[in-house]
Scaffold this motif. Structure first.
Motif, PDB file in Angstrom:
ATOM      1  N   TRP A  20      -9.424  -1.036 -12.300  1.00 23.31           N
ATOM      2  CA  TRP A  20      -8.036  -1.352 -12.658  1.00 23.31           C
ATOM      3  C   TRP A  20      -7.080  -0.941 -11.549  1.00 23.31           C
ATOM      4  N   ALA A  21      -7.332   0.205 -10.934  1.00 23.80           N
ATOM      5  CA  ALA A  21      -6.448   0.645  -9.848  1.00 23.80           C
ATOM      6  C   ALA A  21      -6.584  -0.263  -8.631  1.00 23.80           C
ATOM      7  N   TYR A  22      -7.766  -0.788  -8.402  1.00 21.09           N
ATOM      8  CA  TYR A  22      -8.029  -1.638  -7.237  1.00 21.09           C
ATOM      9  C   TYR A  22      -7.526  -3.069  -7.453  1.00 21.09           C
ATOM     10  N   ASP A  23      -7.706  -3.594  -8.659  1.00 26.27           N
ATOM     11  CA  ASP A  23      -7.430  -5.012  -8.922  1.00 26.27           C
ATOM     12  C   ASP A  23      -6.076  -5.289  -9.559  1.00 26.27           C
ATOM     13  N   THR A  24      -5.393  -4.251 -10.072  1.00 26.59           N
ATOM     14  CA  THR A  24      -4.161  -4.482 -10.818  1.00 26.59           C
ATOM     15  C   THR A  24      -3.078  -3.496 -10.385  1.00 26.59           C
ATOM     16  N   ASP A  25      -1.899  -3.687 -10.948  1.00 26.12           N
ATOM     17  CA  ASP A  25      -0.778  -2.775 -10.697  1.00 26.12           C
ATOM     18  C   ASP A  25      -0.520  -1.839 -11.873  1.00 26.12           C
ATOM     19  N   HIS A  26      -1.426  -1.781 -12.821  1.00 26.53           N
ATOM     20  CA  HIS A  26      -1.226  -0.904 -13.971  1.00 26.53           C
ATOM     21  C   HIS A  26      -1.299   0.570 -13.554  1.00 26.53           C
ATOM     22  N   ASP A  50      -7.718   4.789  -1.254  1.00 28.65           N
ATOM     23  CA  ASP A  50      -7.020   4.828   0.027  1.00 28.65           C
ATOM     24  C   ASP A  50      -7.933   4.391   1.169  1.00 28.65           C
ATOM     25  N   SER A  51      -9.213   4.737   1.076  1.00 27.83           N
ATOM     26  CA  SER A  51     -10.166   4.345   2.117  1.00 27.83           C
ATOM     27  C   SER A  51     -10.351   2.837   2.173  1.00 27.83           C
ATOM     28  N   ARG A  52      -9.914   2.169   1.106  1.00 30.73           N
ATOM     29  CA  ARG A  52     -10.014   0.708   1.033  1.00 30.73           C
ATOM     30  C   ARG A  52      -8.649   0.039   1.190  1.00 30.73           C
ATOM     31  N   GLY A  53      -7.677   0.814   1.647  1.00 32.80           N
ATOM     32  CA  GLY A  53      -6.362   0.263   1.922  1.00 32.80           C
ATOM     33  C   GLY A  53      -5.483   0.094   0.710  1.00 32.80           C
ATOM     34  N   VAL A  54      -5.821   0.751  -0.389  1.00 38.34           N
ATOM     35  CA  VAL A  54      -5.024   0.660  -1.615  1.00 38.34           C
ATOM     36  C   VAL A  54      -4.260   1.961  -1.800  1.00 38.34           C
ATOM     37  N   ASP A  55      -2.950   1.885  -1.677  1.00 39.99           N
ATOM     38  CA  ASP A  55      -2.092   3.058  -1.829  1.00 39.99           C
ATOM     39  C   ASP A  55      -1.609   3.120  -3.266  1.00 39.99           C
ATOM     40  N   VAL A  56      -2.225   3.960  -4.055  1.00 37.26           N
ATOM     41  CA  VAL A  56      -1.905   4.022  -5.478  1.00 37.26           C
ATOM     42  C   VAL A  56      -1.978   5.479  -5.933  1.00 37.26           C
ATOM     43  N   THR A  57      -1.170   5.794  -6.934  1.00 36.40           N
ATOM     44  CA  THR A  57      -1.188   7.137  -7.511  1.00 36.40           C
ATOM     45  C   THR A  57      -1.970   7.113  -8.819  1.00 36.40           C
ATOM     46  N   VAL A  58      -2.945   7.991  -8.918  1.00 32.30           N
ATOM     47  CA  VAL A  58      -3.710   8.176 -10.152  1.00 32.30           C
ATOM     48  C   VAL A  58      -3.447   9.597 -10.615  1.00 32.30           C
TER      49      VAL A  58
END
Length: 222
Positions: A20-26, A50-58
């Motif tokens: 979900w963190a990788y494929d969506t903005d939820h 982050d290692s895959r270029g996805v900047d997201v907060t969990v």
């Protein structure tokens, strides 16, 4: 939408959180009985993304705090902890909260894994029975390989079967499932059909055990 994965430090919780963190903005919330463990795992998920270029907060919280903040609460806990987990967060749930149960009761012996049907009829029914009045429960994500989910290099091309009595809640969970790339949700009817869906899981595990090269086998319907 905020999705809380109670028991999100475990295998199925990890897989769903990462996808979900990788494929969506939820917004993804990791819950645990141990809030420090939840925060540690949330940081590990962030590092992987982050290692895959996805900047997201969990974010990681105690189960109660995660449930209190969420629109959808996934019970990513072993089947024997489902009822206790729901009861422990019951006062944080309201009629707008959707519970999702992916757990399956199983017993293993030398021949393989076998479905262990609880007295409530299914683990999904067990979750629904423990939920406060007005909180909808949907069964989903039962037959998926946790390892395959958590491996973001792996293509899924899998189906997940949904059961539930609230059409609106089931539609929301269906859309959440569909947002995971390679995952197709299919409606398997009301909650009364949960046992039939859950019982596929030990079959899938046994196929993986007895056939070479099928460690991460899943289910598709044509």
């Amino acid at each position: 939408m905020r999705i809380a994965l109670l028991g999100g430090t475990g295998d199925i919780g990890q897989g769903l959180a990462l996808r979900w963190a990788y494929d969506t903005d939820h917004e993804i919330l990791i819950g645990s009985r141990d809030p420090e463990k939840a925060r540690t795992m949330a940081e590990e998920y962030e590092t992987e993304l982050d290692s895959r270029g996805v900047d997201v907060t969990v974010n990681g919280f105690a189960n109660e705090m995660a449930a209190d903040r969420a629109d959808v609460v996934v019970l990513a806990v072993p089947p024997y902890h489902v009822a206790d987990t729901v009861e422990s967060v019951a006062d944080k749930l309201d009629e707008d909260t959707i519970l999702v149960s992916p757990a399956v009761g199983m017993k293993g012996d030398e021949d393989g894994m076998h479905y262990h049907r609880p007295g409530a009829g299914s683990v999904t029914a067990l979750a629904a029975k423990a939920a406060p009045e007005g909180v909808s429960t949907v069964g989903a994500f039962h037959n998926l390989s946790a390892d395959r989910l958590a491996n973001l290099d792996a293509e899924l091309d899998l189906d997940t079967l949904l059961v539930g009595d609230d059409p609106d809640a089931k539609d929301i969970v269906s859309r959440l499932a569909n947002e995971i790339e390679g995952l197709r949700p299919l409606d398997a009817g009301p909650l009364a059909n949960a046992a039939e869906v859950e019982s596929i899981t030990p079959l899938v595990i046994n196929i993986a055990r007895y056939n070479d090269g099928m460690h991460d086998v899943g289910v598709t319907f044509h």
